[in-house]
Design an enzyme around this catalytic site. Structure first.
Site, PDB file in Angstrom:
ATOM      1  CG  HIS A 291      -9.851  -5.732   0.275  1.00 26.39           C
ATOM      2  ND1 HIS A 291     -10.184  -6.918   0.900  1.00 26.39           N
ATOM      3  CD2 HIS A 291      -8.530  -5.536   0.514  1.00 26.39           C
ATOM      4  CE1 HIS A 291      -9.113  -7.404   1.505  1.00 26.39           C
ATOM      5  NE2 HIS A 291      -8.096  -6.592   1.274  1.00 26.39           N
TER       6      HIS A 291
ATOM      7  CG  ASP B   5     -12.859  -9.084   0.959  1.00 28.10           C
ATOM      8  OD1 ASP B   5     -12.701  -8.039   0.299  1.00 28.10           O
ATOM      9  OD2 ASP B   5     -12.469  -9.204   2.139  1.00 28.10           O
TER      10      ASP B   5
ATOM     11  CD  GLU C  22      -4.666  -7.879   0.996  1.00 25.74           C
ATOM     12  OE1 GLU C  22      -5.528  -7.204   1.580  1.00 25.74           O
ATOM     13  OE2 GLU C  22      -3.443  -7.663   1.120  1.00 25.74           O
TER      14      GLU C  22
ATOM     15  CD  GLU D 147      -2.820  -1.464   2.279  1.00 19.43           C
ATOM     16  OE1 GLU D 147      -2.819  -0.614   3.183  1.00 19.43           O
ATOM     17  OE2 GLU D 147      -3.535  -2.477   2.295  1.00 19.43           O
TER      18      GLU D 147
ATOM     19  CG  ASN E  74      -0.677  -6.630  -1.983  1.00 19.16           C
ATOM     20  OD1 ASN E  74      -1.256  -7.090  -2.965  1.00 19.16           O
ATOM     21  ND2 ASN E  74      -1.162  -6.703  -0.752  1.00 19.16           N
TER      22      ASN E  74
HETATM   23  O1  9MR Z   1      -7.199  -9.159   7.704  1.00 22.45           O
HETATM   24  C1  9MR Z   1      -6.439  -8.245   8.455  1.00 22.45           C
HETATM   25  C2  9MR Z   1      -7.205  -7.894   9.712  1.00 22.45           C
HETATM   26  O2  9MR Z   1      -7.332  -9.032  10.534  1.00 22.45           O
HETATM   27  C3  9MR Z   1      -6.476  -6.799  10.454  1.00 22.45           C
HETATM   28  O3  9MR Z   1      -7.256  -6.374  11.560  1.00 22.45           O
HETATM   29  C4  9MR Z   1      -6.214  -5.645   9.516  1.00 22.45           C
HETATM   30  C5  9MR Z   1      -5.462  -4.554  10.237  1.00 22.45           C
HETATM   31  O4  9MR Z   1      -4.901  -3.625   9.378  1.00 22.45           O
HETATM   32  O5  9MR Z   1      -5.487  -6.089   8.387  1.00 22.45           O
HETATM   33  C6  9MR Z   1      -6.211  -7.004   7.650  1.00 22.45           C
HETATM   34  O6  9MR Z   1      -5.552  -7.298   6.449  1.00 22.45           O
HETATM   35  C7  9MR Z   1      -5.316  -6.208   5.567  1.00 22.45           C
HETATM   36  C8  9MR Z   1      -4.077  -6.526   4.788  1.00 22.45           C
HETATM   37  O7  9MR Z   1      -3.018  -6.759   5.652  1.00 22.45           O
HETATM   38  C9  9MR Z   1      -3.727  -5.414   3.815  1.00 22.45           C
HETATM   39  N1  9MR Z   1      -4.814  -5.110   2.959  1.00 22.45           N
HETATM   40  C10 9MR Z   1      -6.086  -4.869   3.608  1.00 22.45           C
HETATM   41  C11 9MR Z   1      -6.439  -6.022   4.549  1.00 22.45           C
HETATM   42  C12 9MR Z   1      -7.799  -5.792   5.167  1.00 22.45           C
HETATM   43  O8  9MR Z   1      -7.763  -4.706   6.036  1.00 22.45           O
END
Ligand code: 9MR
Length: 612
Positions: free
Chosen positions: A253, A284, A282, A176, A217
């Site tokens: 997402h 969904d 990722e 990011e 990513n």
């Molecule tokens: O799935 C992850 C969630 O359990 C955490 O609380 C969150 C905190 O930032 O991160 C989520 O995963 C993220 C990923 O690392 C990066 N892209 C977005 C994902 C969803 O927030």
């Protein structure tokens, strides 16, 4: 301008999620008449039909993967499917910096190791996630003086990627790096090193584990747009500089309320054309609760289109879903009132959308031979001189309705994933008979509905009820992009079906490539409902040998209404410059004004403007 707002990554306590899980179970129960026939026992994992998602993907030279997290690994119903259905897993949290190096120089790999052990025990690959990210970063990194950040970052990468050397298929080295407008996101790394931190991180990861594929990513880069342009330029420059980068991850997402990313497959392809792999990392597709048939059909459509986009790009190596079940989805804890984003429900039961993905991956013979119920309640909801709008009641199905086919006089005139449709291009003052049938993912179709008759209204006698307004969004007349701002205005007394309308902006292509890319950067009506492309015009008029054509997928423009601003942009594939000053349709006004040299066509007939 992006369709989806930046996911807010604030952490929420698990108890919030538990409360929401109860709400989700309720929502799922309410949906049963629409989506499921016999409910399987609550809490027992139900795998998809054979072959598995990963086997289907493997037959296409890809993998199919899921995120997971350490707390879930004690849920044996959950792990049964995690371990069998997927060829690769990504730890959702346990390889992030706050977990692996909470204090400077003190590494902790127990949680990450547990995920790797699970994968090894189930013959799965692991995607490492993530080495350098502004979020889930321990406080000590943010507190470092700028002069120490590079050494700390390189030491972190050496420590973590070194620990996992040989056991990670691909690393999300940098996560990011961009804001939604395509500018670099500020972070301790960017603040200390500028954008060079990305190259330094990739070089450090390569040194630590030369066998791992190294990725950048990000989210909201799935379609064409300012943010993916920024990523594209970064990757192009890194490749040119010889920095070790193997791939780009597209998080995907998605949310049904924000539309599907603009030209996702073309976007993945342009990255692949730079000589890197691409991956959906990722995926969904969330929705605002409660679900209804229209939202579920849109979700199925998005999952199908992402799958097809990856299969359509030979360098798209695979798809990862951001956990496979609503039971452990991050969505409800982050987006209040949203959820149902995954392929399995909160009781670990496969959802109808899973069959849609399986079918998109090439599955045949799901065994479902039951047709959906016949659509009921077909009614005419609106008419104009050239269109009839219809709606009907959602059908039910033993697995899930995926859409509807609409027939006029026995001939199919369109399809819809929702329960409404507008048939345009009709003659004024004419009666038409319509029927609708429902279909499911296995290809079963219902019988036709009872017919309904819709009559178009009297015509306005020769069109002329639409006009286009223009403003110039491009201060540089000699650069490599052209940026018209357009809006369509209905000055007539009846609604106009937008799918019948095309707008043409003529310009001169000059020397350079004759291949073009065109983008919508923002539109009040939503970029997802617009199409834009450039064609050769065949005109010999100066400044008019090509045109940008903008179309609309659906909707109607009410009498007196304006589409609102549509910000378009296009460029040649070799990014050579234009000389815009003499372009036929161009003006220098920077506020909207009527544009008599931009054409508006309804069903192919010019109704506004003078064509060259
Ligand atoms: O799935 C992850 C969630 O359990 C955490 O609380 C969150 C905190 O930032 O991160 C989520 O995963 C993220 C990923 O690392 C990066 N892209 C977005 C994902 C969803 O927030």
């Amino acid at each position: 301008m992006t369709l989806a707002p930046a996911p807010p990554y604030r952490s929420r306590h698990r108890s919030i999620r538990r409360g929401l899980t109860a709400a989700l179970i309720t929502a799922a129960t309410v949906l049963l008449p629409v989506t499921a026939a016999g409910a399987a026992p609550t809490g027992t994992a139900v795998a998809a039909a054979s072959p598995t998602l990963n086997e289907l993907a493997a037959a296409k030279g890809r993998y199919f993967a899921s995120a997971t997290d350490n707390p879930e690994l004690t849920d044996t119903s959950y792990t049964a499917t995690l371990g069998s259905e997927f060829g690769q897993i990504t730890p959702g949290n346990s390889m992030k910096w706050d977990t692996t190096e909470p204090q400077r120089g003190q590494f902790s790999f127990a949680k990450g190791d547990a995920v790797v052990s699970f994968a090894q025990a189930h013959g799965q690959d692991v995607r490492g996630h993530t080495l350098v990210w502004h979020s889930q970063l321990p406080g000590w990194v943010s507190a470092l003086p700028a002069s120490e950040v590079r050494a700390a970052m390189e030491s972190h990468i050496a420590g973590e990627a070194g620990h996992y050397k040989g056991r990670i298929k691909a690393w999300d080295v940098v996560n990011e790096p961009f804001n939604d407008d395509g500018t670099y996101r500020t972070s301790p790394f960017y603040n200390a090193m500028g954008k060079d931190y990305i190259a330094y991180a990739l070089q450090a990861a390569h040194a630590a584990d030369p066998g791992a594929k190294l990725y950048i990513n990000d989210y909201n880069t799935d379609g064409l747009g300012a943010k993916s342009d920024a990523m594209y330029n970064l990757v192009r420059d890194l490749k040119a500089q010889g920095v070790p980068i193997d791939g780009v991850g597209f998080q995907a997402h998605l949310a049904v309320q924000y539309g599907f990313p603009t030209q996702m497959q073309q976007n993945l392809q342009r990255f692949a054309d730079l000589g890197v792999d691409v991956a959906v990392t990722e995926l969904d597709v969330r929705m605002v609760l409660p679900a209804d048939a229209t939202k579920l059909a849109a979700q199925s459509d998005y999952y199908r289109r992402v799958t097809e986009a990856c299969l359509g790009v030979s360098r798209c190596v695979g798809i990862t879903i951001w956990d496979y079940t609503d039971k452990y989805s991050w969505v409800p804890g982050t987006f209040s009132g949203q959820g149902l984003a995954c392929l399995w429900d909160a009781n670990l039961q496969p959802k109808p959308v899973l069959d849609v993905v399986r079918t998109a991956l090439g599955a045949t013979g799901s065994g479902d031979t039951t047709a959906p119920s016949v659509p009921a309640g077909l009614t005419v909801t609106g008419t104009s001189s050239s269109s009839v709008s219809l709606s009907w009641t959602a059908s039910t199905d033993s697995v899930g309705v995926t859409g509807y086919d609409i027939f006029r006089g026995g001939t199919q005139v369109g399809s819809s994933t929702g329960t409404s449709f507008t048939n345009s291009g009709l003659s004024a003052s004419t009666s038409y008979s319509f029927t609708v049938r429902a279909k499911d993912a296995a290809g079963n179709v219902s019988a036709q509905s009872s017919p309904v008759t819709g009559a178009t209204t009297a015509g306005s006698g020769g069109g002329g009820s639409l006009k286009v307004q223009y403003k110039n969004n491009d201060s540089a007349a000699g650069d490599n992009q052209i940026k018209p701002g357009l809006q369509l205005v209905n000055t007539g007394s009846g609604a106009v079906a937008l799918s019948s309308v095309k707008i043409r902006y003529w310009f001169s292509g000059e020397a350079g490539s004759s291949n073009y890319s065109a983008w919508c950067d923002y539109a009040v009506v939503g970029c997802g409902s617009l199409s834009q492309s450039v064609s050769s015009s065949g005109s010999s008029t100066a400044g008019a040998d090509h045109y940008l054509e903008v179309g609309f997928s659906s909707g109607s423009l009410a009498a007196g209404a304006s589409s609102g601003e549509m910000q378009l942009r296009f460029a040649k594939s070799d990014w050579s410059n234009f000389s815009e000053a003499d372009d036929y349709s161009r003006g220098t006004n920077t506020s909207f004004a009527d544009a008599p040299k931009i054409g508006v066509y309804v069903n192919g007939t010019l109704v506004w403007g003078a064509a060259p």
